[in-house]
Design an enzyme around this catalytic site. Sequence first.
Site, mmCIF file in Angstrom:
data_model
loop_
_atom_site.group_PDB
_atom_site.id
_atom_site.type_symbol
_atom_site.label_atom_id
_atom_site.label_comp_id
_atom_site.label_asym_id
_atom_site.label_seq_id
_atom_site.Cartn_x
_atom_site.Cartn_y
_atom_site.Cartn_z
ATOM 1 N N HIS A 138 4.527 3.588 -6.626
ATOM 2 C CA HIS A 138 5.570 2.611 -6.755
ATOM 3 C C HIS A 138 5.085 0.902 -7.021
ATOM 4 O O HIS A 138 6.541 0.999 -7.631
ATOM 5 C CB HIS A 138 4.928 2.274 -4.705
ATOM 6 N N GLU A 139 4.411 0.835 -6.983
ATOM 7 C CA GLU A 139 3.951 -0.696 -7.619
ATOM 8 C C GLU A 139 4.265 -0.816 -9.214
ATOM 9 O O GLU A 139 5.169 -1.314 -9.679
ATOM 10 C CB GLU A 139 3.190 -1.542 -7.677
ATOM 11 N N HIS A 142 7.784 -0.744 -10.145
ATOM 12 C CA HIS A 142 8.715 -2.259 -9.364
ATOM 13 C C HIS A 142 8.540 -2.686 -11.310
ATOM 14 O O HIS A 142 9.664 -3.385 -12.054
ATOM 15 C CB HIS A 142 8.055 -3.007 -9.459
ATOM 16 N N GLU A 199 13.170 -2.276 -3.698
ATOM 17 C CA GLU A 199 12.084 -0.912 -2.994
ATOM 18 C C GLU A 199 12.352 0.344 -2.346
ATOM 19 O O GLU A 199 11.259 1.159 -3.018
ATOM 20 C CB GLU A 199 12.077 -1.556 -1.421
#
Length: 265
Positions: A138-139, A142, A199
């Site tokens: 997820h990070e 980003h 997100e």
Amino acid sequence: MKFEAGRTVTMSRREIIRGLATGSVVVIAPGCAYNEQLGRSQLLFVSQGQMAQLASSAWTDLKRQERVTNDPRYVNRMRRVAPRIIQAAGGDPSQWEVQVFQSDQLNAFALPGGKIGFYTGILDIMENDEHIATVMGHEVAHVNFNHSGERYSQSSLATAGLSVAQVAVSGSQYQNQIMGVLGMGASLGVILPFSRRHELEADKFGVRYMSRAGYNPAEAITFWEKMAAAKSGGGPPEFLSTHPSDATRIAQLRREVALLQQGRV
Ligand SMILES: [Zn+2]
């Protein structure tokens, strides 16, 4: 030679024209860039490289001000998962730096330029490598999609017409804003939420990376549900306040995981 818009001031008009004519100068025009993977246009006045430039001093400050731990119980887990996720996301693990910070915070972050920080608090509640891969995927997503670059482009720094080079040179004058667009809050260790769209994108590509890296993406759902349950049991974990785990988000995650399991993405 790649020429960044913010540095045009240091070149004479003649130099720029000559560079453009020979193709050696690429002026990154501020504006919208269509991202095929995301299927949308991004408002980007800054490149990944420029964001990396801004993030590098923030990362140095973080390492100086927060407690970095070399405890093998944490570091070994990170070393096992990080290269697999970075590679699955199209990166070169040797170009990324991964650190664990000693803190009870249930949080983690990644910065442009390939920096990943996890707090011991969140690692303590991660039962397996899949859970680490969930948050790391997820990070890293980003970062890959330059979400902080978009945030920068919408920020007061961009609307004031300041170039990244000007901001970087001015340093501390813009420290709070820089930390803000990087998602770190005005004080270190305080992580700010990305927009809902960011997100959802990070979730979607995060599970793809984890699946590509050989982890079971269904564990991402287990992890988020566990976080949601932890929230109802007491104070909300920090990671949930920056990553609100609402029904839409879980539903999208389920859809993505099903597609991955069917081999359709
Ligand atoms: Zn996020």
